[in-house]
Design a protein around this motif. Sequence first.
Motif, PDB file in Angstrom:
ATOM      1  N   THR A  35       0.829  -1.220   0.000  1.00  0.00           N
ATOM      2  CA  THR A  35       0.000   0.000   0.000  1.00  0.00           C
ATOM      3  C   THR A  35       0.857   1.261   0.000  1.00  0.00           C
ATOM      4  O   THR A  35       0.431   2.305  -0.478  1.00  0.00           O
ATOM      5  N   GLY A  36       2.091   1.170   0.515  1.00  0.00           N
ATOM      6  CA  GLY A  36       3.007   2.317   0.484  1.00  0.00           C
ATOM      7  C   GLY A  36       3.262   2.737  -0.963  1.00  0.00           C
ATOM      8  O   GLY A  36       3.368   3.926  -1.277  1.00  0.00           O
ATOM      9  N   TYR A  39       0.564   5.087  -2.163  1.00  0.00           N
ATOM     10  CA  TYR A  39       0.750   6.474  -1.706  1.00  0.00           C
ATOM     11  C   TYR A  39       1.899   7.128  -2.468  1.00  0.00           C
ATOM     12  O   TYR A  39       1.856   8.304  -2.828  1.00  0.00           O
ATOM     13  N   ARG A  40       2.943   6.327  -2.724  1.00  0.00           N
ATOM     14  CA  ARG A  40       4.095   6.858  -3.466  1.00  0.00           C
ATOM     15  C   ARG A  40       3.703   7.231  -4.902  1.00  0.00           C
ATOM     16  O   ARG A  40       4.194   8.220  -5.451  1.00  0.00           O
ATOM     17  N   VAL A  99       6.101  12.164   0.180  1.00  0.00           N
ATOM     18  CA  VAL A  99       5.004  11.194   0.298  1.00  0.00           C
ATOM     19  C   VAL A  99       4.332  11.252   1.670  1.00  0.00           C
ATOM     20  O   VAL A  99       3.118  11.045   1.779  1.00  0.00           O
ATOM     21  N   TYR A 100       5.071  11.584   2.700  1.00  0.00           N
ATOM     22  CA  TYR A 100       4.426  11.601   4.020  1.00  0.00           C
ATOM     23  C   TYR A 100       3.393  12.717   4.131  1.00  0.00           C
ATOM     24  O   TYR A 100       2.417  12.604   4.873  1.00  0.00           O
ATOM     25  N   SER A 103       0.362  11.482   2.037  1.00  0.00           N
ATOM     26  CA  SER A 103      -0.407  10.425   2.712  1.00  0.00           C
ATOM     27  C   SER A 103      -1.155  10.944   3.943  1.00  0.00           C
ATOM     28  O   SER A 103      -1.894  10.196   4.571  1.00  0.00           O
ATOM     29  N   ARG A 109      -6.277   9.323   1.341  1.00  0.00           N
ATOM     30  CA  ARG A 109      -6.411   8.078   2.115  1.00  0.00           C
ATOM     31  C   ARG A 109      -7.747   7.401   1.807  1.00  0.00           C
ATOM     32  O   ARG A 109      -7.817   6.198   1.624  1.00  0.00           O
ATOM     33  N   GLY A 129       1.514  -1.956   5.158  1.00  0.00           N
ATOM     34  CA  GLY A 129       1.265  -0.517   5.216  1.00  0.00           C
ATOM     35  C   GLY A 129       1.407   0.019   6.626  1.00  0.00           C
ATOM     36  O   GLY A 129       2.298  -0.386   7.380  1.00  0.00           O
ATOM     37  N   ARG A 130       0.524   0.953   6.974  1.00  0.00           N
ATOM     38  CA  ARG A 130       0.573   1.572   8.299  1.00  0.00           C
ATOM     39  C   ARG A 130      -0.730   1.374   9.066  1.00  0.00           C
ATOM     40  O   ARG A 130      -0.756   1.388  10.288  1.00  0.00           O
ATOM     41  N   ASP A 131      -1.823   1.280   8.292  1.00  0.00           N
ATOM     42  CA  ASP A 131      -3.156   1.293   8.897  1.00  0.00           C
ATOM     43  C   ASP A 131      -3.978   0.077   8.475  1.00  0.00           C
ATOM     44  O   ASP A 131      -5.192   0.111   8.524  1.00  0.00           O
ATOM     45  N   ARG A 180       9.458  10.870   8.646  1.00  0.00           N
ATOM     46  CA  ARG A 180       8.325  10.036   8.243  1.00  0.00           C
ATOM     47  C   ARG A 180       7.720   9.321   9.456  1.00  0.00           C
ATOM     48  O   ARG A 180       6.504   9.156   9.546  1.00  0.00           O
ATOM     49  N   ASP A 184       3.982   9.695  10.426  1.00  0.00           N
ATOM     50  CA  ASP A 184       3.153   8.483  10.514  1.00  0.00           C
ATOM     51  C   ASP A 184       2.416   8.417  11.855  1.00  0.00           C
ATOM     52  O   ASP A 184       1.253   8.050  11.916  1.00  0.00           O
ATOM     53  N   ARG A 187      -0.181  11.977  12.247  1.00  0.00           N
ATOM     54  CA  ARG A 187      -1.175  12.540  11.327  1.00  0.00           C
ATOM     55  C   ARG A 187      -2.568  12.353  11.933  1.00  0.00           C
ATOM     56  O   ARG A 187      -2.821  11.409  12.699  1.00  0.00           O
TER      57      ARG A 187
HETATM   58  O1   DC Z   1       5.966   1.923   3.230  1.00  0.00           O
HETATM   59  P1   DC Z   1       6.479   3.124   2.439  1.00  0.00           P
HETATM   60  O2   DC Z   1       7.655   3.806   3.083  1.00  0.00           O
HETATM   61  O3   DC Z   1       6.694   2.831   1.006  1.00  0.00           O
HETATM   62  O4   DC Z   1       5.263   4.181   2.511  1.00  0.00           O
HETATM   63  C1   DC Z   1       5.337   5.417   1.849  1.00  0.00           C
HETATM   64  C2   DC Z   1       4.592   6.488   2.623  1.00  0.00           C
HETATM   65  O5   DC Z   1       3.190   6.231   2.603  1.00  0.00           O
HETATM   66  C3   DC Z   1       4.998   6.659   4.087  1.00  0.00           C
HETATM   67  O6   DC Z   1       5.239   8.033   4.324  1.00  0.00           O
HETATM   68  C4   DC Z   1       3.800   6.203   4.870  1.00  0.00           C
HETATM   69  C5   DC Z   1       2.657   6.253   3.917  1.00  0.00           C
HETATM   70  N1   DC Z   1       1.742   5.123   4.065  1.00  0.00           N
HETATM   71  C6   DC Z   1       0.566   5.341   4.744  1.00  0.00           C
HETATM   72  O7   DC Z   1       0.351   6.440   5.241  1.00  0.00           O
HETATM   73  N2   DC Z   1      -0.339   4.328   4.855  1.00  0.00           N
HETATM   74  C7   DC Z   1      -0.099   3.123   4.313  1.00  0.00           C
HETATM   75  N3   DC Z   1      -1.012   2.151   4.432  1.00  0.00           N
HETATM   76  C8   DC Z   1       1.111   2.885   3.619  1.00  0.00           C
HETATM   77  C9   DC Z   1       2.022   3.919   3.523  1.00  0.00           C
END
Ligand code: DC
Length: 231
Positions: A35-36, A39-40, A99-100, A103, A109, A129-131, A180, A184, A187
């Motif tokens: 998923t990153g 966003y990228r 990217v941060y 995102s 989102r 991912g993150r979420d 970042r 992360d 936000r």
């Molecule tokens: O995992 P990555 O470093 O490629 O992610 C790129 C950016 O996207 C990073 O700043 C966090 C964000 N991201 C996010 O907010 N939610 C996700 N599910 C995946 C990545």
Amino acid sequence: MSRSITIAVDGYSSCGKSTMAKFLAKELDYTYVDTGAMYRAVALYALRNGYAKGNEVDSAGLENALDKIDVAFGGDGHVLLNGEDVESEIRSMRVSECVYKVSSIAAVRAKLVEMQRKIGKNGGVVMDGRDIGTVVFPDAELKIFVTASAETRAQRRFLELRAKGDATSYEEVLDNIRKRDYADENRAVSPLRKAPDAVVLDNGNLTIDGQNKELLRLCREKGVEVNGLRG
Ligand code: DC
């Protein structure tokens, strides 16, 4: 029949999430979703179309342009931006720098989370991912939260960039990782949090082999067939 579950792999940037998620997807014959990368791809669109410069992002402008942005995955798992394979370009520091911010835009989102839910609706996916375990699939059967120190992560990322001929210094990479991490965790929309039911894996303390064994053990624990053996 083995169960086809949903596996969420969340954690900080550059902590080895994608290595883990790719390994699991290959072993289980599941779909891997980075998923990153999505966003990228949106960040790259912003840079190419004047909505981002350095780490300044025109959020309102980008939000208005969202309908013109199509993000998808090709058969080889590469991310496609409006049909173009941008897998390599999205890993550049130029994209990492903004990217941060991209995102953290709620509309970005919302669009990407909807796509992620569609891709994973039938299970049989490993999504990193993150979420993912908190927002995208709060009911995922297996949630893994990956950690490693900022220095360990910066060193790995620095070596990766250098191997690609990118001259960014270790200090710059570390600074970008810290920024970042902060973004992360802080936000307003979907900040990075460990889901209460996630298993924590500290990637700095494990060998690849030890890590892989632990990942497969966690899958067996959930009733997933691994190497034909149900654990
Ligand atoms: O995992 P990555 O470093 O490629 O992610 C790129 C950016 O996207 C990073 O700043 C966090 C964000 N991201 C996010 O907010 N939610 C996700 N599910 C995946 C990545």
